[in-house]
Design an enzyme around this catalytic site. Structure first.
Site, PDB file in Angstrom:
ATOM      1  N   LYS A  12       0.749  -1.188  -0.176  1.00 11.53           N
ATOM      2  CA  LYS A  12       0.037  -0.112  -0.017  1.00 11.53           C
ATOM      3  C   LYS A  12       0.870   1.276   0.027  1.00 11.53           C
ATOM      4  O   LYS A  12       1.851   1.399   1.014  1.00 11.53           O
ATOM      5  CB  LYS A  12      -0.844  -0.006   1.390  1.00 11.53           C
ATOM      6  CG  LYS A  12      -1.880   1.185   1.304  1.00 11.53           C
ATOM      7  CD  LYS A  12      -3.051   0.731   0.305  1.00 11.53           C
ATOM      8  CE  LYS A  12      -4.210   0.325   0.584  1.00 11.53           C
ATOM      9  NZ  LYS A  12      -5.172  -0.033  -0.348  1.00 11.53           N
ATOM     10  N   THR A  57      -3.615  -5.210   0.805  1.00  9.44           N
ATOM     11  CA  THR A  57      -2.897  -3.803   1.124  1.00  9.44           C
ATOM     12  C   THR A  57      -3.721  -3.006   2.182  1.00  9.44           C
ATOM     13  O   THR A  57      -3.177  -2.350   2.709  1.00  9.44           O
ATOM     14  CB  THR A  57      -2.655  -3.125  -0.361  1.00  9.44           C
ATOM     15  OG1 THR A  57      -4.001  -2.785  -0.959  1.00  9.44           O
ATOM     16  CG2 THR A  57      -2.062  -3.890  -1.298  1.00  9.44           C
ATOM     17  N   ASP A  58      -4.829  -3.396   2.152  1.00  9.18           N
ATOM     18  CA  ASP A  58      -5.876  -2.472   3.017  1.00  9.18           C
ATOM     19  C   ASP A  58      -5.351  -2.778   4.382  1.00  9.18           C
ATOM     20  O   ASP A  58      -5.512  -2.082   5.352  1.00  9.18           O
ATOM     21  CB  ASP A  58      -7.556  -2.987   2.817  1.00  9.18           C
ATOM     22  CG  ASP A  58      -8.096  -2.106   3.574  1.00  9.18           C
ATOM     23  OD1 ASP A  58      -8.494  -0.784   3.208  1.00  9.18           O
ATOM     24  OD2 ASP A  58      -8.633  -2.808   4.694  1.00  9.18           O
ATOM     25  N   PHE A 158      32.597  27.346 -13.093  1.00  7.96           N
ATOM     26  CA  PHE A 158      32.495  26.066 -13.982  1.00  7.96           C
ATOM     27  C   PHE A 158      33.481  26.413 -15.043  1.00  7.96           C
ATOM     28  O   PHE A 158      33.062  27.099 -15.808  1.00  7.96           O
ATOM     29  CB  PHE A 158      30.951  25.757 -14.204  1.00  7.96           C
ATOM     30  CG  PHE A 158      31.076  24.272 -14.768  1.00  7.96           C
ATOM     31  CD1 PHE A 158      31.506  23.349 -14.398  1.00  7.96           C
ATOM     32  CD2 PHE A 158      30.589  24.285 -16.348  1.00  7.96           C
ATOM     33  CE1 PHE A 158      31.313  21.986 -15.109  1.00  7.96           C
ATOM     34  CE2 PHE A 158      30.435  23.147 -17.090  1.00  7.96           C
ATOM     35  CZ  PHE A 158      30.716  21.870 -16.390  1.00  7.96           C
ATOM     36  N   ARG A 175      29.066  32.217 -10.471  1.00 12.95           N
ATOM     37  CA  ARG A 175      27.720  31.907 -11.077  1.00 12.95           C
ATOM     38  C   ARG A 175      27.121  31.437  -9.902  1.00 12.95           C
ATOM     39  O   ARG A 175      27.316  31.382  -8.840  1.00 12.95           O
ATOM     40  CB  ARG A 175      27.627  30.554 -12.165  1.00 12.95           C
ATOM     41  CG  ARG A 175      28.302  29.483 -11.420  1.00 12.95           C
ATOM     42  CD  ARG A 175      28.022  28.306 -12.415  1.00 12.95           C
ATOM     43  NE  ARG A 175      28.410  27.064 -11.865  1.00 12.95           N
ATOM     44  CZ  ARG A 175      28.264  25.802 -12.205  1.00 12.95           C
ATOM     45  NH1 ARG A 175      27.678  25.744 -13.294  1.00 12.95           N
ATOM     46  NH2 ARG A 175      28.563  24.891 -11.503  1.00 12.95           N
ATOM     47  N   GLN A 218      29.456  18.524  -8.935  1.00 10.34           N
ATOM     48  CA  GLN A 218      30.111  17.233  -8.384  1.00 10.34           C
ATOM     49  C   GLN A 218      31.060  17.486  -7.312  1.00 10.34           C
ATOM     50  O   GLN A 218      31.194  16.693  -6.239  1.00 10.34           O
ATOM     51  CB  GLN A 218      31.034  16.897  -9.657  1.00 10.34           C
ATOM     52  CG  GLN A 218      30.329  15.991 -10.688  1.00 10.34           C
ATOM     53  CD  GLN A 218      29.715  17.004 -11.666  1.00 10.34           C
ATOM     54  OE1 GLN A 218      29.792  18.065 -11.424  1.00 10.34           O
ATOM     55  NE2 GLN A 218      29.796  16.406 -13.039  1.00 10.34           N
ATOM     56  N   HIS A 246      19.516  25.679 -13.083  1.00 13.10           N
ATOM     57  CA  HIS A 246      20.048  26.793 -13.672  1.00 13.10           C
ATOM     58  C   HIS A 246      19.259  28.360 -13.658  1.00 13.10           C
ATOM     59  O   HIS A 246      18.147  28.220 -13.712  1.00 13.10           O
ATOM     60  CB  HIS A 246      20.101  26.353 -15.323  1.00 13.10           C
ATOM     61  CG  HIS A 246      20.897  25.189 -15.647  1.00 13.10           C
ATOM     62  ND1 HIS A 246      22.151  24.696 -15.156  1.00 13.10           N
ATOM     63  CD2 HIS A 246      20.354  24.184 -16.411  1.00 13.10           C
ATOM     64  CE1 HIS A 246      22.319  23.590 -15.666  1.00 13.10           C
ATOM     65  NE2 HIS A 246      21.395  23.036 -16.386  1.00 13.10           N
TER      66      HIS A 246
END
Lengths: 297, 297, 297, 297
Positions: A12, A57-58, A158, A175, A218, A246
């Site tokens: 569930k 699932t109940d 970068f 940036r 990274q 971005h």
């Protein structure tokens, strides 16, 4: 050349449970989204529709609600262990259980300078997560957070990247860097103060994001992960997934207005997506810890 | 029996603008979603495709970006006024402008106990809003907030209501009350310290939500609105829209577990929806203040 | 006891590309959401911020756009192969590429009974998907669909299930069954007429869903998967994930109105979630086919 | 200088109702999202928490479910009238009712070339809407559709527009035009074959979108609206809201690949937004027809 049933599970998903602790006038709230999945000898349900091994699932949902009171929710990790152990140990055909939990944080309303006893504002920041697996091979706990949205307005570069005929991106040494962090960490011990560890992990990650002069997202991820693993020896592995949200300089120089890293277009799509795993070289095997589904992400 | 062009407007919706103020090492951030719409003699564009009066929506977007630097964003109300006045006063055929702004709050990252100069976490709570209209009839400013999610775990009742043959709801004198508040307030003055007013309004609303022993969400809304209007004489009108986010007791008594207002199912849909306007009996006419669109909500 | 960088990848997610083929007056449209990820010797980017091996995600995006024209989009599977091979074979440090594509279907507008040459309506049904991996171990193609919403108003049962102390669900021999199917299939050959296979797979799955007297959603999934694999010997594996979108009988008998499976509450959450893998016992190894991310779903 | 309660209403939003008609083996399905709101003398609920005039929103929901069987859902317009009249005429303090309905279309599964009796696929295109108001001033019906996503790959221009210092957009005589149409139409009669009118309106709008050589989205909207009003004299007014879903040429010429209107970036935000009302000069007054809420869009 037969077709066989491979990996499978059922359960569930997304039971929305709010638990209020009201043993004193100062109430507490835990706001959960709980997903349970069971693994075991369920082939007959698939092949011939025989449900005799299938706990509905109940029923799983009922159990998840009941346990927030009968067992309590000291932490989502502990609650997940309680639920998973119940299904595996108390329900005869069940061989494995996977419990995934999201917790939404609330903060107390402040009234006349004082925190209110029974009123909260949804905090709205990151979602705390836990994923617990119990089966005959062991017990596995993964903690985590998702959608922690971070932005720094400088201290990110970068440059020096590989270029080919399709490369048009200019290099930059200043940036905006922004992400919505998704992090998960695997515990190699179950003897952990779950609620104490969590805020420290978050704080360590935020600190690394803020203070590192970043040469790439990274590198920032690597620093976030190692900071956590150096602090907590019982964290064997950290997995990180970070969109590069971005923010493009908007060219208002065309209109005679200078823009030195001050006005940005926050783009929805496409976005960079950086993924990394950090692991100790002597980490115990992950076993079933990371297996979330029966095959589809 | 002719078909005529009635109410109409056009503009650029949802320009996502991030403005960084970096005049000192301690940067500031304003994170905006800006929608502009112009009104005026644009019938030829509809009837015969003649664009000679039509300032492109792309131009409106360029202007919105440029103004965050050239005019600044002291507050979203002031920024909206600057934009609206520009379009009406500087662009010849334009007769009216409607500027709607959403602002997303960020909080500074804390590093070693100190707020960081240029790193933030998205705050994630309510969105601050402004809607500014300027035309020949005047200038109108509406402030607001939306998606302020509040919950109280006691201090809420619902009883004594009208009953018909379709009524099955039991009365209650102790329930969870939760909402995601959408509030807007109309200013009768433009001489307002916009940024000082906003947090006070939020605090007043939160306080009323928390402290009133509520007999109905309607009553809570009334108290929230009057608290704001009694504090600020220059707020002529408050409009409130509040879903009743139902939290249903989950019946775990079936499993021998007591539930005295402790375990709830947080339902997605359907939800109650309560809407109210509070207005001073001597309020100046609203004029164009509330007209958001050309007819479709 | 060192911390090491494990599994990692990076790329550009969700480039939204619309490709119009207009070589004749009868235009064609392909509407894509393209995600690329590269794998290889990128440790220096993480550990010391050295980007010399890193082809920017912006470049990956440029390539994805350019290839829709220079290579074309005969099918998303072929297009994915073209992109993946390019990154692995043409960009020196790259060792592996993972390309994931979603395709949104459009249908031609009908004007005066005739399909229009250059106007379409978004079809709005399921999304076709492809996931292509190329690395030194081989080339892997997975086809798929997601969000195919199906409902049957009879012909579905759920009974004979396991019961414990938390079980309250009544058995039923006539219920609504609905799902939003997510299916993926692994090809063991690359010599496939990709566009011919897709509609047949969809039709086979719909047919099984419709015609099987279902004893459980598990059984329906098994039949859907085997129908596909029996038809196409080059499909080695099928993975299925299906929410059980619950439709609960609404008790209007309280109001003197009979409800014999006619009036339902369509619930949002919680929902059942059934996952299954079907595989040939002589299937070639999956290799890297299913590895989507570096660790986080 | 008192604060008074102005415009207000309350109700139950988004009851998700699925109605199956199973009087023969060939079942029918109606899939609805129903919102009810009541207007009347509810001041005491706000001012002092007195609920004696307040019919619970839970009761409104019960009624909405019961009526799908006891009255049926011949069309959503008729069903809305049934519900609104019930609340106004049968519930003593209620003075006005506003019923808003969304209907999601399904199409029959095709099995072996034949439409299946009791299995459907969610169609996924536009949502059909109705908004019904009943009060002492009359009965009002508005039909509509939303999220009809249309795209044409040629036959659209944008040139000759007004230019100022912030204008950088180039003129074009061949562009992609795409929108997600939101349309509503006001009926001046209740003696209408609701289900016959709807598909014709949709077809007329699609035809105009396709066939007009468009000089602006404004012009296209005008043609769509007039086509509908010329066909149906009992439609007094049409309101249209259309985002201009921008598709920008992607500059692949930088890579030596020509792009003559073939490769586009489909942008999420910002987007143009065009709104227009078309009305007959002899239309009866709209009265309460368009008042959806108590003040907040």
């Amino acid at each position: 050349m037969a077709i066989i049933l491979g990996d499978n599970q059922y359960g569930k998903a997304e039971s929305r449970i709010v638990r209020i602790v009201r043993d004193s006038p100062r109430h507490e709230i835990r706001d959960l989204n709980v997903t349970t999945a069971l693994r075991g000898p369920f082939e007959p349900a698939y092949l011939v529709g025989d449900q005799s091994n299938v706990l509905p699932t109940d029923t799983q949902k009922n159990t998840a609600y009941a346990f927030t009171k009968s067992k309590g929710v000291e932490s989502i990790e502990q609650y997940g262990l309680d639920l998973a152990r119940h299904f595996v140990h108390e329900i005869d055909p069940v061989e494995g259980a996977r419990i995934e939990i999201e917790e939404f944080a609330w903060e107390r309303a402040v009234v006349d300078g004082t925190e209110h006893d029974h009123t909260w504002l949804r905090k709205g920041q990151e979602v705390r997560t836990a994923a617990v697996t119990v089966d005959s091979s062991g017990e596995y706990v993964i903690g985590g957070l998702k959608d922690l949205v971070l932005l720094k307005s400088t201290g990110s570069e970068f440059a020096g990247f590989l270029k080919d005929e399709y490369t048009t991106l200019p290099e930059t040494h200043d940036r905006v860097m922004a992400t919505a962090l998704d992090a998960k960490w695997r515990f190699s011990s179950l003897d952990v103060d779950w609620n104490a560890v969590y805020p420290t992990i978050k704080a360590l990650m935020v600190t690394e994001f803020a203070t590192l002069q970043s040469l790439a997202l990274q590198q920032t991820l690597w620093h976030m992960g190692t900071a956590v693993m150096e602090e907590f020896p019982f964290i064997a592995e950290v997995r990180l997934k970070a969109p590069n949200k971005h923010h493009f300089d908007y060219d208002i120089g065309r209109f005679g207005v200078e823009n030195h890293g001050e006005v940005f277009f926050a783009s929805d799509r496409a976005y960079g997506l950086i993924e990394a795993t950090l692991i100790r070289d002597d980490a115990p095997p992950a076993g079933e810890a990371w297996r979330a589904s029966a095959g589809l992400a």
